[in-house]
Motif scaffolding. Sequence first.
Motif, mmCIF file in Angstrom:
data_model
loop_
_atom_site.group_PDB
_atom_site.id
_atom_site.type_symbol
_atom_site.label_atom_id
_atom_site.label_comp_id
_atom_site.label_asym_id
_atom_site.label_seq_id
_atom_site.Cartn_x
_atom_site.Cartn_y
_atom_site.Cartn_z
ATOM 1 N N HIS A 7 5.788 5.884 -8.165
ATOM 2 C CA HIS A 7 6.198 4.693 -7.712
ATOM 3 C C HIS A 7 5.966 4.756 -6.101
ATOM 4 C CE1 HIS A 7 9.137 6.026 -10.877
ATOM 5 N NE2 HIS A 7 8.299 4.500 -11.395
ATOM 6 N N GLU A 8 5.687 3.713 -5.515
ATOM 7 C CA GLU A 8 4.835 3.270 -4.142
ATOM 8 C C GLU A 8 6.060 3.425 -3.397
ATOM 9 O OE1 GLU A 8 1.918 -0.016 -3.070
ATOM 10 O OE2 GLU A 8 2.155 -0.509 -4.938
ATOM 11 N N LYS A 9 7.157 2.591 -3.773
ATOM 12 C CA LYS A 9 8.419 2.816 -2.598
ATOM 13 C C LYS A 9 8.901 4.198 -2.438
ATOM 14 C CE LYS A 9 8.339 -1.246 -1.283
ATOM 15 N NZ LYS A 9 6.957 -1.609 -0.341
ATOM 16 N N PRO A 39 3.932 7.303 1.911
ATOM 17 C CA PRO A 39 2.459 7.081 1.439
ATOM 18 C C PRO A 39 1.795 8.087 2.287
ATOM 19 C CG PRO A 39 3.926 5.627 3.072
ATOM 20 C CD PRO A 39 4.872 7.259 3.076
ATOM 21 N N ARG A 67 1.283 10.499 -0.742
ATOM 22 C CA ARG A 67 1.426 9.713 -2.174
ATOM 23 C C ARG A 67 -0.374 9.819 -2.772
ATOM 24 N NH1 ARG A 67 0.740 4.906 -4.692
ATOM 25 N NH2 ARG A 67 1.277 4.459 -6.563
#
Length: 454
Positions: free
Chosen positions: A349-351, A425, A428
């Motif tokens: 997931h990005e968030k 970010p 990730r």
Amino acid sequence: AMGSSNDGGQLTIELKIHDVPPVPNEEFMPPIASLSYRVLFYYTPYRNGDEFWKNQGKRWAKARDKFIGPGPKVSAAVKGLVADSDTQDQKLRKLYAAVMQLDNTSYNRQRSAAEEKSQGLSEVKNADDIWERKRGSDDQMAQLFVAMARAAGMKAYVMAVVNRDLNLFQPAYFSMTQLDDDIAIVNIDGKDHYFDPGQRYCPYQQLAWKHTIAQGLRQIDGGSAIAGTPGASYKDARVDRVADLMMDEHGEASGTVTITYRGAPALQWRQAFLRGDDTSLNQALQTEMEKMMPGGMDVKVKSIQKLNEYEEPLTVLFNVKGQIASSTGKRLLLPGDIFEVNAKPTFPHEKREIPVYFNYPDSVIDAMRIKFPASLGLESVPAPQQVPFQKFAVYAIKTESTPTSVTVRRDFLLGDIIVGTEQFPDLRAFYNKLESRDQEPIVLKAAVQSSVGN
């Protein structure tokens, strides 16, 4: 909103809450019980935290001292175990080893009071009783170790910690019930050292990961104090995975995989064995390896070495056999790292709402050696690369090859356990990069016979 009403001597407290956000559900979360909203009601005569922890802590420290002693049986045992000429460290190693030999009942079935009575055993009152029976709970083992260290003339203390796998310490919650486990602190040559004798098979002078960077209450001379425990290094928890394989021209391979566990991963497997048996351990190890290997590979546990030797690494040997390469016409594609072939993205997931929380720093060191027939030629291998992420982690891959073999080495070191949301970010991106590198194949081609001109 909170209101209270007094109805004929009966106090009713009413709490109205609304707009409570749902508990986040993300990968690698801190102990969620400590982050979710909750209401804790309790009675206390204390006006503030300092007063509560000082008074309750003093009572707790005194009760522990009463149990610890050391009494005559522990003192006599210590005289027989250590030599006067031993250094403090040598003495402690011998005492720690003696405690590790005992039956830690937190890892097997508890005996009923009736059973104890039928064997002429009355209830446990102190560390002497634990030594005499040669068994006790995890906390009792920690207290016995403190008793033995004191009997050997050293300053030693019990510390009750919160197991950070489940919770974080809340000084504002006036309750001793949040303290889960006892560990031991021994002062060697003027410096405090931490031990976890209640964790069966935990190496000397290491803490189980759930007791590292944990807070709680410790004994000090004449009372107690809120304190924290030290963290661990990535060097303390390490897994080495080595595959040695022989492959034919169709991509069918057989050989051995050797996995060596140190620190936390070794402790996890050893304690799994205590809670089960040889069969359940073999089955769990085999299942874990099958999940890792390319689909359809046959995996068998060949041997498990040093299972009971807690100071030594735990080594597991597997025999593996099956298809590891896929064919695309004139080429064979092999996984760049056979241990990562089925790995899912760590952070899909990005968030991110809450910080990333890993259990402990660790390192995973892989080596994959594959020999293949001379009829195949090596077309390409993953390019060497080193990818750091701040001072937090580092990933490296490198390859070596001969006309009939290729070796891929992959190192992954994780040096810290918490990454804030603002850095997520970048974290990730680092994981995405290394995970795409892990999936780069080794490409072999059928060797072209050169025609001899006249």
